[in-house]
Write a protein that holds these residues in place. Structure first.
Motif, PDB file in Angstrom:
ATOM      1  N   PRO A  44       0.811  -1.228   0.000  1.00 48.56           N
ATOM      2  CA  PRO A  44       0.000   0.000   0.000  1.00 48.56           C
ATOM      3  C   PRO A  44       0.845   1.279   0.000  1.00 48.56           C
ATOM      4  CG  PRO A  44      -0.873  -1.554   1.584  1.00 48.56           C
ATOM      5  CD  PRO A  44       0.448  -2.100   1.106  1.00 48.56           C
ATOM      6  N   ALA A  45       2.023   1.240   0.649  1.00 49.86           N
ATOM      7  CA  ALA A  45       2.888   2.421   0.668  1.00 49.86           C
ATOM      8  C   ALA A  45       3.388   2.746  -0.739  1.00 49.86           C
ATOM      9  CB  ALA A  45       4.064   2.194   1.619  1.00 49.86           C
ATOM     10  N   VAL A  46       3.785   1.727  -1.481  1.00 49.83           N
ATOM     11  CA  VAL A  46       4.238   1.933  -2.856  1.00 49.83           C
ATOM     12  C   VAL A  46       3.078   2.425  -3.721  1.00 49.83           C
ATOM     13  CG1 VAL A  46       5.117   0.755  -4.918  1.00 49.83           C
ATOM     14  CG2 VAL A  46       6.116   0.262  -2.667  1.00 49.83           C
ATOM     15  N   MET A  47       1.917   1.828  -3.537  1.00 51.90           N
ATOM     16  CA  MET A  47       0.745   2.237  -4.317  1.00 51.90           C
ATOM     17  C   MET A  47       0.356   3.677  -4.008  1.00 51.90           C
ATOM     18  SD  MET A  47      -1.552  -1.198  -4.124  1.00 51.90           S
ATOM     19  CE  MET A  47      -2.680  -0.800  -5.443  1.00 51.90           C
ATOM     20  N   PHE A  48       0.537   4.090  -2.749  1.00 51.97           N
ATOM     21  CA  PHE A  48       0.167   5.441  -2.341  1.00 51.97           C
ATOM     22  C   PHE A  48       0.992   6.483  -3.096  1.00 51.97           C
ATOM     23  CE2 PHE A  48      -0.150   9.048   0.668  1.00 51.97           C
ATOM     24  CZ  PHE A  48      -1.535   9.119   0.761  1.00 51.97           C
ATOM     25  N   VAL A  49       2.255   6.166  -3.387  1.00 54.21           N
ATOM     26  CA  VAL A  49       3.091   7.079  -4.168  1.00 54.21           C
ATOM     27  C   VAL A  49       2.453   7.326  -5.530  1.00 54.21           C
ATOM     28  CG1 VAL A  49       5.337   7.322  -5.313  1.00 54.21           C
ATOM     29  CG2 VAL A  49       5.218   6.431  -2.976  1.00 54.21           C
ATOM     30  N   PHE A  50       1.969   6.253  -6.176  1.00 52.14           N
ATOM     31  CA  PHE A  50       1.322   6.401  -7.473  1.00 52.14           C
ATOM     32  C   PHE A  50      -0.018   7.125  -7.354  1.00 52.14           C
ATOM     33  CE2 PHE A  50       4.284   2.951  -8.283  1.00 52.14           C
ATOM     34  CZ  PHE A  50       4.888   3.416  -9.447  1.00 52.14           C
ATOM     35  N   THR A  57      -6.906  11.594 -11.577  1.00 54.68           N
ATOM     36  CA  THR A  57      -7.139  10.800 -12.790  1.00 54.68           C
ATOM     37  C   THR A  57      -7.951   9.553 -12.460  1.00 54.68           C
ATOM     38  OG1 THR A  57      -5.140   9.453 -12.538  1.00 54.68           O
ATOM     39  CG2 THR A  57      -4.899  11.551 -13.703  1.00 54.68           C
ATOM     40  N   LYS A  58      -8.487   8.933 -13.489  1.00 54.95           N
ATOM     41  CA  LYS A  58      -9.233   7.674 -13.300  1.00 54.95           C
ATOM     42  C   LYS A  58      -8.285   6.566 -12.853  1.00 54.95           C
ATOM     43  CE  LYS A  58     -13.403   8.881 -14.680  1.00 54.95           C
ATOM     44  NZ  LYS A  58     -14.592   8.756 -13.902  1.00 54.95           N
ATOM     45  N   VAL A  59      -7.039   6.593 -13.329  1.00 63.45           N
ATOM     46  CA  VAL A  59      -6.057   5.579 -12.920  1.00 63.45           C
ATOM     47  C   VAL A  59      -5.812   5.682 -11.422  1.00 63.45           C
ATOM     48  CG1 VAL A  59      -3.657   4.804 -13.189  1.00 63.45           C
ATOM     49  CG2 VAL A  59      -4.970   5.517 -15.190  1.00 63.45           C
ATOM     50  N   ASN A  60      -5.745   6.907 -10.910  1.00 60.77           N
ATOM     51  CA  ASN A  60      -5.588   7.140  -9.477  1.00 60.77           C
ATOM     52  C   ASN A  60      -6.719   6.468  -8.712  1.00 60.77           C
ATOM     53  OD1 ASN A  60      -5.652   8.187  -6.865  1.00 60.77           O
ATOM     54  ND2 ASN A  60      -5.861  10.296  -7.514  1.00 60.77           N
ATOM     55  N   GLY A  61      -7.949   6.636  -9.179  1.00 59.66           N
ATOM     56  CA  GLY A  61      -9.099   6.022  -8.518  1.00 59.66           C
ATOM     57  C   GLY A  61      -9.035   4.508  -8.536  1.00 59.66           C
ATOM     58  N   ALA A  62      -8.605   3.945  -9.653  1.00 60.36           N
ATOM     59  CA  ALA A  62      -8.495   2.490  -9.759  1.00 60.36           C
ATOM     60  C   ALA A  62      -7.409   1.959  -8.828  1.00 60.36           C
ATOM     61  CB  ALA A  62      -8.200   2.091 -11.200  1.00 60.36           C
ATOM     62  N   ILE A  63      -6.286   2.658  -8.763  1.00 57.14           N
ATOM     63  CA  ILE A  63      -5.212   2.240  -7.851  1.00 57.14           C
ATOM     64  C   ILE A  63      -5.696   2.337  -6.411  1.00 57.14           C
ATOM     65  CG2 ILE A  63      -2.904   2.801  -6.984  1.00 57.14           C
ATOM     66  CD1 ILE A  63      -2.200   3.703  -9.834  1.00 57.14           C
ATOM     67  N   GLY A  64      -6.472   3.359  -6.106  1.00 60.71           N
ATOM     68  CA  GLY A  64      -7.027   3.509  -4.760  1.00 60.71           C
ATOM     69  C   GLY A  64      -7.917   2.341  -4.367  1.00 60.71           C
ATOM     70  N   VAL A  65      -8.700   1.843  -5.307  1.00 56.55           N
ATOM     71  CA  VAL A  65      -9.558   0.683  -5.034  1.00 56.55           C
ATOM     72  C   VAL A  65      -8.690  -0.536  -4.741  1.00 56.55           C
ATOM     73  CG1 VAL A  65     -11.206  -0.935  -6.077  1.00 56.55           C
ATOM     74  CG2 VAL A  65     -11.558   1.533  -6.318  1.00 56.55           C
ATOM     75  N   VAL A  66      -7.686  -0.777  -5.575  1.00 50.86           N
ATOM     76  CA  VAL A  66      -6.797  -1.937  -5.364  1.00 50.86           C
ATOM     77  C   VAL A  66      -6.035  -1.784  -4.046  1.00 50.86           C
ATOM     78  CG1 VAL A  66      -4.836  -3.232  -6.301  1.00 50.86           C
ATOM     79  CG2 VAL A  66      -6.623  -2.396  -7.830  1.00 50.86           C
ATOM     80  N   TYR A  67      -5.607  -0.569  -3.737  1.00 51.21           N
ATOM     81  CA  TYR A  67      -4.925  -0.264  -2.472  1.00 51.21           C
ATOM     82  C   TYR A  67      -5.763  -0.761  -1.291  1.00 51.21           C
ATOM     83  CZ  TYR A  67      -3.844   2.933   1.464  1.00 51.21           C
ATOM     84  OH  TYR A  67      -3.572   3.470   2.686  1.00 51.21           O
TER      85      TYR A  67
END
Length: 184
Positions: A44-50, A57-67
């Motif tokens: 989650p820490a690595v994902m939080f950087v992204f 962005t929509k990619v940010n939202g998708a990464i947040g869901v996976v996080y």
């Protein structure tokens, strides 16, 4: 890239990953730890950087869901009564639902209060986990995060949303520290 093309590519990648994981034919075991708590805490820490880099962005939202979905495995791993784990799972369910709402262009006025309700559950889960934790840094950092999230939820309608940045960053630090310092 066209949404249908992107959908087809992501679906193919997910399907291929599941097939590769299952390729060896060995059944998964419910009680086996496939990833260490250190790895689960750092992901989650690595994902939080992204999430920060791709803000808005929509990619940010998708990464947040996976996080948030990654945190499901952390909730299962930490010592807490079943009702507290249920609060943690409820937090994840509500935040994932809000993430999907955001991806589907649901107005913040609808999604944000639901997210705040999830943060109350997050505060309950973190507080109870910290009660069983021996490490003082994890315990008191967790109490601080949990208090801020839960109390903010009751005042979220009149406070600036930027105040969630503090616990947002600190929960990532707390999750990462869990891998190295968590002891019951």
């Amino acid at each position: 890239m066209e949404p249908l093309t992107l959908f087809a590519i992501v679906t193919a990648v997910v399907l291929a990953a599941v097939i590769v994981i299952d390729w060896k034919g060995r059944r998964f075991q419910m009680d086996k730890e496939y990833l260490s708590l250190k790895v689960l805490g750092v992901i989650p820490a690595v994902m939080f950087v992204f999430i920060i880099l791709l803000n808005g962005t929509k990619v940010n939202g998708a990464i947040g869901v996976v996080y948030h979905l990654i945190i499901l495995a952390i909730i299962a791993r930490l010592k807490a009564p079943s009702w507290a784990k249920a609060a943690g799972y409820g937090w994840i369910a509500l935040d994932v639902a809000c993430g999907i709402m955001t991806l589907c262009n649901v107005p913040d006025a609808t999604a944000f209060p639901v997210r705040l309700g999830g943060h109350v559950l997050c505060g309950i889960w973190i507080t109870v986990v910290c009660m069983f934790c021996r490490d003082r840094l994890l315990k008191y950092l967790g109490f601080f995060i949990a208090s801020w999230l839960a109390v903010f939820s009751f005042f979220g309608g009149v406070l600036d949303m930027s105040l969630l940045a503090v616990p947002g960053v600190l929960v990532v630090v707390w999750l990462a520290l869990l891998g190295w310092r968590y002891k019951i």
